[in-house]
Design a protein around this motif. Structure first.
Motif, mmCIF file in Angstrom:
data_model
loop_
_atom_site.group_PDB
_atom_site.id
_atom_site.type_symbol
_atom_site.label_atom_id
_atom_site.label_comp_id
_atom_site.label_asym_id
_atom_site.label_seq_id
_atom_site.Cartn_x
_atom_site.Cartn_y
_atom_site.Cartn_z
ATOM 1 N N ARG A 162 0.859 -1.181 0.000
ATOM 2 C CA ARG A 162 0.000 0.000 0.000
ATOM 3 C C ARG A 162 0.900 1.239 0.000
ATOM 4 N N ILE A 163 0.794 2.032 -1.051
ATOM 5 C CA ILE A 163 1.640 3.211 -1.226
ATOM 6 C C ILE A 163 0.793 4.442 -0.952
ATOM 7 N N ARG A 164 1.140 5.168 0.087
ATOM 8 C CA ARG A 164 0.398 6.375 0.441
ATOM 9 C C ARG A 164 1.202 7.588 -0.013
ATOM 10 N N ASN A 165 0.785 8.150 -1.125
ATOM 11 C CA ASN A 165 1.423 9.324 -1.706
ATOM 12 C C ASN A 165 0.697 10.595 -1.252
ATOM 13 N N PRO A 166 1.184 11.780 -1.620
ATOM 14 C CA PRO A 166 0.546 13.005 -1.120
ATOM 15 C C PRO A 166 -0.956 13.093 -1.351
ATOM 16 N N PHE A 167 -1.424 12.723 -2.547
ATOM 17 C CA PHE A 167 -2.834 12.947 -2.858
ATOM 18 C C PHE A 167 -3.623 11.678 -3.162
ATOM 19 N N ARG A 168 -2.993 10.525 -3.103
ATOM 20 C CA ARG A 168 -3.733 9.295 -3.350
ATOM 21 C C ARG A 168 -3.007 8.113 -2.716
ATOM 22 N N THR A 169 -3.759 7.028 -2.512
ATOM 23 C CA THR A 169 -3.218 5.796 -1.943
ATOM 24 C C THR A 169 -3.433 4.674 -2.943
ATOM 25 N N ILE A 170 -2.367 3.970 -3.273
ATOM 26 C CA ILE A 170 -2.411 2.863 -4.229
ATOM 27 C C ILE A 170 -2.231 1.565 -3.473
ATOM 28 N N THR A 171 -3.184 0.657 -3.577
ATOM 29 C CA THR A 171 -3.102 -0.654 -2.939
ATOM 30 C C THR A 171 -3.074 -1.717 -4.019
ATOM 31 N N LEU A 172 -2.104 -2.629 -3.915
ATOM 32 C CA LEU A 172 -1.929 -3.621 -4.973
ATOM 33 C C LEU A 172 -1.378 -4.919 -4.381
ATOM 34 N N PRO A 173 -2.008 -6.060 -4.664
ATOM 35 C CA PRO A 173 -1.423 -7.340 -4.262
ATOM 36 C C PRO A 173 -0.083 -7.547 -4.958
ATOM 37 N N TRP A 174 0.826 -8.260 -4.308
ATOM 38 C CA TRP A 174 2.152 -8.469 -4.888
ATOM 39 C C TRP A 174 2.075 -9.192 -6.223
ATOM 40 N N ALA A 175 1.056 -10.013 -6.420
ATOM 41 C CA ALA A 175 0.939 -10.744 -7.677
ATOM 42 C C ALA A 175 0.696 -9.817 -8.869
ATOM 43 N N GLY A 176 0.323 -8.575 -8.610
ATOM 44 C CA GLY A 176 0.094 -7.625 -9.694
ATOM 45 C C GLY A 176 1.245 -6.680 -9.935
ATOM 46 N N VAL A 177 2.331 -6.829 -9.180
ATOM 47 C CA VAL A 177 3.482 -5.933 -9.312
ATOM 48 C C VAL A 177 4.466 -6.514 -10.319
ATOM 49 N N ASP A 178 4.792 -5.735 -11.346
ATOM 50 C CA ASP A 178 5.789 -6.171 -12.338
ATOM 51 C C ASP A 178 7.209 -5.993 -11.803
ATOM 52 N N SER A 179 7.521 -4.810 -11.300
ATOM 53 C CA SER A 179 8.874 -4.558 -10.813
ATOM 54 C C SER A 179 8.894 -3.290 -9.972
ATOM 55 N N LEU A 180 10.002 -3.135 -9.262
ATOM 56 C CA LEU A 180 10.291 -1.930 -8.490
ATOM 57 C C LEU A 180 11.675 -1.454 -8.907
ATOM 58 N N ARG A 181 11.793 -0.153 -9.121
ATOM 59 C CA ARG A 181 13.080 0.380 -9.551
ATOM 60 C C ARG A 181 13.329 1.728 -8.892
ATOM 61 N N ALA A 182 14.609 2.090 -8.858
ATOM 62 C CA ALA A 182 14.989 3.367 -8.248
ATOM 63 C C ALA A 182 16.186 3.913 -8.997
ATOM 64 N N ALA A 183 15.966 4.946 -9.786
ATOM 65 C CA ALA A 183 17.049 5.649 -10.459
ATOM 66 C C ALA A 183 17.209 7.002 -9.788
ATOM 67 N N TYR A 184 16.391 7.961 -10.204
ATOM 68 C CA TYR A 184 16.368 9.256 -9.530
ATOM 69 C C TYR A 184 15.174 9.362 -8.580
ATOM 70 N N SER A 185 14.225 8.445 -8.719
ATOM 71 C CA SER A 185 13.097 8.339 -7.799
ATOM 72 C C SER A 185 12.687 6.873 -7.763
ATOM 73 N N THR A 186 11.986 6.490 -6.709
ATOM 74 C CA THR A 186 11.542 5.107 -6.576
ATOM 75 C C THR A 186 10.187 4.952 -7.268
ATOM 76 N N GLU A 187 10.079 3.911 -8.088
ATOM 77 C CA GLU A 187 8.866 3.705 -8.877
ATOM 78 C C GLU A 187 8.432 2.250 -8.794
ATOM 79 N N LEU A 188 7.124 2.051 -8.825
ATOM 80 C CA LEU A 188 6.538 0.717 -8.910
ATOM 81 C C LEU A 188 5.840 0.603 -10.257
ATOM 82 N N ILE A 189 6.127 -0.477 -10.981
ATOM 83 C CA ILE A 189 5.526 -0.700 -12.294
ATOM 84 C C ILE A 189 4.558 -1.862 -12.188
ATOM 85 N N ALA A 190 3.325 -1.626 -12.624
ATOM 86 C CA ALA A 190 2.295 -2.664 -12.560
ATOM 87 C C ALA A 190 1.317 -2.462 -13.707
#
Length: 228
Positions: free
Chosen positions: A83-111
């Motif tokens: 569950r990702i709680r960002n400034p203006f919205r909350t994203i909830t996702l089961p792990w089975a729906g997550v493609d990848s997580l990456r961090a270059a200049y910011s942390t991102e979740l791809i689904a």
């Protein structure tokens, strides 16, 4: 004669969510709220004419935004979902729906072809480089039998301004260590090949932040536009 004991296998205990947030951002938000309360409260109490009203409108706008960008961001990760709680919205996702997580200049979740920013895990290139130097130094000391240079000068103590080594012994920055733990949780749940069978993200907008900030902006604009 039946036994009074229940021999059925018990379900495994439910573990609490792991919580990730920026300590620096949270601390800065608390300080900003204290400063806004001090300045705004002084203007409301001591101000005259339109000043108290302008101060109240400014506080109504500023306080939710400060909370949204500093205190609110957090990541809650359990064994089943993230569950990702960002400034203006909350994203909830089961792990089975997550493609990848990456961090270059910011942390991102791809689904599902979409990219979600993870505000609570900011990337610090400076902290990453410092952790890499400490990790290289620690490995050099370990491989050299306690000596860090080829001339036999004993290595001094390593000053750890980053988290302790992870499970694999690698010293990482706080954000990279959090990302490694999240990736470990994600890898426990393989992504379904059939996209139609994959769970979708649930998004909830933070109207408790958006509504007061919008009201404060409208009131402030009206007061500024009608001022003489």
């Amino acid at each position: 004669m039946t036994s009074s004991h229940d021999d059925r296998p018990k379900a495994p205990p439910q573990f609490a969510d792991r919580v990730y947030r920026s300590v620096a951002g949270f601390s800065g938000g608390v300080l900003l709220l204290a400063l806004a309360g001090w300045l705004g409260g002084d203007a409301i109490v001591r101000g005259s004419g339109r000043t108290p009203w302008l101060a109240m409108a400014a506080l109504l706008l500023a306080v939710p935004l400060i909370v949204a960008f500093t205190i609110r961001p957090a990541v809650f990760a359990s064994t089943e979902r993230i569950r990702i709680r960002n400034p203006f919205r909350t994203i909830t996702l089961p792990w089975a729906g997550v493609d990848s997580l990456r961090a270059a200049y910011s942390t991102e979740l791809i689904a599902g072809g979409r990219t979600y920013q993870v505000w609570a895990v900011p990337v610090s290139l400076r902290a990453r480089k410092r952790a890499a130097r400490q990790d290289a130094r620690a490995k050099a000391v370990g491989e050299g039998g306690g000596r860090a240079d080829p001339f036999g000068v004993p290595a001094g103590p390593i000053r750890r301004r980053t988290p302790v080594p992870g499970a694999d012994g690698t010293i990482r920055s706080a954000s990279d260590q959090a990302l490694a733990e999240l990736r470990e949780l994600s890898e426990r749940h393989p992504v379904a090949d059939d996209e139609s069978a994959r769970p979708a993200a649930t998004i909830r907008w933070a109207y408790e932040v958006i509504a007061p900030a919008a009201a404060g902006a409208i009131v402030l604009a009206v007061l500024a536009g009608t001022g003489g």
